[in-house]
Design a protein around this motif. Structure first.
Motif, PDB file in Angstrom:
ATOM      1  N   MET A   1       0.801  -1.067  -0.057  1.00  0.00           N
ATOM      2  CA  MET A   1       0.168   0.003   0.088  1.00  0.00           C
ATOM      3  C   MET A   1       0.972   1.301   0.014  1.00  0.00           C
ATOM      4  SD  MET A   1      -3.019   1.356   2.760  1.00  0.00           S
ATOM      5  CE  MET A   1      -4.495   0.750   1.925  1.00  0.00           C
ATOM      6  N   GLN A   2       0.463   2.084  -0.709  1.00  0.00           N
ATOM      7  CA  GLN A   2       1.321   3.598  -0.792  1.00  0.00           C
ATOM      8  C   GLN A   2       1.432   4.094   0.718  1.00  0.00           C
ATOM      9  OE1 GLN A   2      -1.683   5.779  -3.319  1.00  0.00           O
ATOM     10  NE2 GLN A   2      -2.621   6.668  -1.649  1.00  0.00           N
ATOM     11  N   ASN A   3       2.451   4.940   0.586  1.00  0.00           N
ATOM     12  CA  ASN A   3       2.489   5.570   2.042  1.00  0.00           C
ATOM     13  C   ASN A   3       1.457   6.940   2.013  1.00  0.00           C
ATOM     14  OD1 ASN A   3       4.661   4.378   2.601  1.00  0.00           O
ATOM     15  ND2 ASN A   3       6.301   5.675   1.530  1.00  0.00           N
ATOM     16  N   VAL A   4       0.765   6.666   3.259  1.00  0.00           N
ATOM     17  CA  VAL A   4      -0.328   7.542   3.561  1.00  0.00           C
ATOM     18  C   VAL A   4      -0.116   8.274   4.829  1.00  0.00           C
ATOM     19  CG1 VAL A   4      -2.717   7.757   3.977  1.00  0.00           C
ATOM     20  CG2 VAL A   4      -1.879   6.174   2.219  1.00  0.00           C
ATOM     21  N   SER A   5      -0.258   9.580   4.938  1.00  0.00           N
ATOM     22  CA  SER A   5      -0.014  10.285   6.138  1.00  0.00           C
ATOM     23  C   SER A   5      -1.108   9.914   7.246  1.00  0.00           C
ATOM     24  CB  SER A   5      -0.181  11.650   5.515  1.00  0.00           C
ATOM     25  OG  SER A   5      -1.713  12.156   5.704  1.00  0.00           O
ATOM     26  N   GLU A   6      -0.571  10.133   8.309  1.00  0.00           N
ATOM     27  CA  GLU A   6      -1.304   9.673   9.447  1.00  0.00           C
ATOM     28  C   GLU A   6      -2.763  10.550   9.645  1.00  0.00           C
ATOM     29  OE1 GLU A   6       0.024   9.823  13.512  1.00  0.00           O
ATOM     30  OE2 GLU A   6       2.111   9.022  12.857  1.00  0.00           O
ATOM     31  N   GLU A   7      -2.790  11.824   8.927  1.00  0.00           N
ATOM     32  CA  GLU A   7      -4.029  12.580   8.814  1.00  0.00           C
ATOM     33  C   GLU A   7      -4.971  11.980   7.811  1.00  0.00           C
ATOM     34  OE1 GLU A   7      -5.452  17.021   7.674  1.00  0.00           O
ATOM     35  OE2 GLU A   7      -3.440  16.428   7.752  1.00  0.00           O
ATOM     36  N   GLU A   8      -4.209  11.405   6.578  1.00  0.00           N
ATOM     37  CA  GLU A   8      -5.273  10.721   5.764  1.00  0.00           C
ATOM     38  C   GLU A   8      -5.745   9.413   6.393  1.00  0.00           C
ATOM     39  OE1 GLU A   8      -4.158  11.605   1.128  1.00  0.00           O
ATOM     40  OE2 GLU A   8      -2.673  10.919   2.310  1.00  0.00           O
ATOM     41  N   GLN A   9      -4.887   8.605   6.842  1.00  0.00           N
ATOM     42  CA  GLN A   9      -5.313   7.645   7.470  1.00  0.00           C
ATOM     43  C   GLN A   9      -6.511   7.911   8.420  1.00  0.00           C
ATOM     44  OE1 GLN A   9      -2.177   5.524   9.541  1.00  0.00           O
ATOM     45  NE2 GLN A   9      -0.887   5.582   7.811  1.00  0.00           N
ATOM     46  N   LEU A  10      -6.440   8.671   9.347  1.00  0.00           N
ATOM     47  CA  LEU A  10      -7.564   8.956  10.557  1.00  0.00           C
ATOM     48  C   LEU A  10      -8.868   9.356   9.698  1.00  0.00           C
ATOM     49  CD1 LEU A  10      -8.291   9.406  13.156  1.00  0.00           C
ATOM     50  CD2 LEU A  10      -7.464  11.638  13.249  1.00  0.00           C
ATOM     51  N   GLN A  11      -8.832  10.321   8.604  1.00  0.00           N
ATOM     52  CA  GLN A  11      -9.570  10.721   7.919  1.00  0.00           C
ATOM     53  C   GLN A  11     -10.393   9.620   6.974  1.00  0.00           C
ATOM     54  OE1 GLN A  11      -8.012  13.818   5.173  1.00  0.00           O
ATOM     55  NE2 GLN A  11      -8.225  15.445   6.788  1.00  0.00           N
ATOM     56  N   SER A  12      -9.734   8.577   6.614  1.00  0.00           N
ATOM     57  CA  SER A  12     -10.315   7.448   5.944  1.00  0.00           C
ATOM     58  C   SER A  12     -10.993   6.765   6.800  1.00  0.00           C
ATOM     59  CB  SER A  12      -9.047   6.818   5.231  1.00  0.00           C
ATOM     60  OG  SER A  12      -8.423   7.646   4.038  1.00  0.00           O
ATOM     61  N   ILE A  13     -10.185   6.359   7.969  1.00  0.00           N
ATOM     62  CA  ILE A  13     -11.011   5.568   8.914  1.00  0.00           C
ATOM     63  C   ILE A  13     -12.423   6.280   9.297  1.00  0.00           C
ATOM     64  CG2 ILE A  13     -10.694   4.592  11.218  1.00  0.00           C
ATOM     65  CD1 ILE A  13      -8.009   3.807  10.510  1.00  0.00           C
ATOM     66  N   GLU A  14     -12.205   7.566   9.671  1.00  0.00           N
ATOM     67  CA  GLU A  14     -13.432   8.146   9.966  1.00  0.00           C
ATOM     68  C   GLU A  14     -14.540   8.442   8.846  1.00  0.00           C
ATOM     69  OE1 GLU A  14     -12.003  12.087  11.328  1.00  0.00           O
ATOM     70  OE2 GLU A  14     -11.385  11.264  13.190  1.00  0.00           O
ATOM     71  N   ALA A  15     -14.000   8.245   7.647  1.00  0.00           N
ATOM     72  CA  ALA A  15     -15.071   8.327   6.397  1.00  0.00           C
ATOM     73  C   ALA A  15     -15.748   6.657   6.640  1.00  0.00           C
ATOM     74  CB  ALA A  15     -14.571   8.669   5.312  1.00  0.00           C
ATOM     75  N   PHE A  16     -15.035   5.971   6.758  1.00  0.00           N
ATOM     76  CA  PHE A  16     -15.727   4.585   6.780  1.00  0.00           C
ATOM     77  C   PHE A  16     -16.793   4.600   8.036  1.00  0.00           C
ATOM     78  CE2 PHE A  16     -13.095   3.094   3.506  1.00  0.00           C
ATOM     79  CZ  PHE A  16     -14.083   2.087   2.824  1.00  0.00           C
ATOM     80  N   GLN A  17     -16.098   4.937   9.221  1.00  0.00           N
ATOM     81  CA  GLN A  17     -17.204   4.835  10.296  1.00  0.00           C
ATOM     82  C   GLN A  17     -18.298   5.801  10.129  1.00  0.00           C
ATOM     83  OE1 GLN A  17     -14.076   6.119  13.126  1.00  0.00           O
ATOM     84  NE2 GLN A  17     -13.565   4.044  13.843  1.00  0.00           N
ATOM     85  N   SER A  18     -18.256   6.972   9.501  1.00  0.00           N
ATOM     86  CA  SER A  18     -19.386   7.489   9.363  1.00  0.00           C
ATOM     87  C   SER A  18     -20.315   7.108   8.447  1.00  0.00           C
ATOM     88  CB  SER A  18     -18.905   8.867   8.884  1.00  0.00           C
ATOM     89  OG  SER A  18     -19.922   9.868   8.205  1.00  0.00           O
TER      90      SER A  18
END
Length: 121
Positions: A1-18
């Motif tokens: 998997m590509q390198n993803v910033s911690e901010e993008e990781q958090l936003q992506s997980i939050e997007a799925f949770q939402s």
């Protein structure tokens, strides 16, 4: 998997949770009304799998999904891209809706990539 910033990781997980919360609420409402829930259940399952793949990739959490379940979830998520992109293109520039949709699209892309990585192993 590509390198993803911690901010993008958090936003992506939050997007799925939402999306999961909204889908669970919609499922409850549709069930109470006696409406068909097959499609929503399929999408909700794909969201659970997508979230699990991101958490596996970034937080080393184990998952219990088979290759067949990953493939089905992957297809469902990919099938949602056109409607997300259509909504994104119709939303106003710099609107909160556009930001939300951009994050959802990115989260889906990353989840599909994580699924691809698991299947390749």
């Amino acid at each position: 998997m590509q390198n993803v910033s911690e901010e993008e990781q958090l936003q992506s997980i939050e997007a799925f949770q939402s999306m999961i919360r909204k889908s669970e609420n919609a499922l409850t409402n549709l069930t109470q009304k006696g409406n068909n829930t097959t499609l929503l259940k399929k999408r909700l399952n794909a969201l659970y799998v997508g979230l699990a793949m991101l958490e596996m990739a970034w937080n080393q959490k184990a998952h219990q999904y088979t290759h067949e379940e990953l493939a089905e979830a992957r297809n469902v998520l990919i099938g949602l891209f056109p409607s997300l992109e259509n909504s994104y293109n119709k939303s106003k520039a710099s609107s909160p809706q556009k930001t939300l949709l951009r994050r959802r699209i990115k989260a889906f892309e990353l989840a599909v990539q994580a699924m691809d990585d698991v299947v390749k192993k």
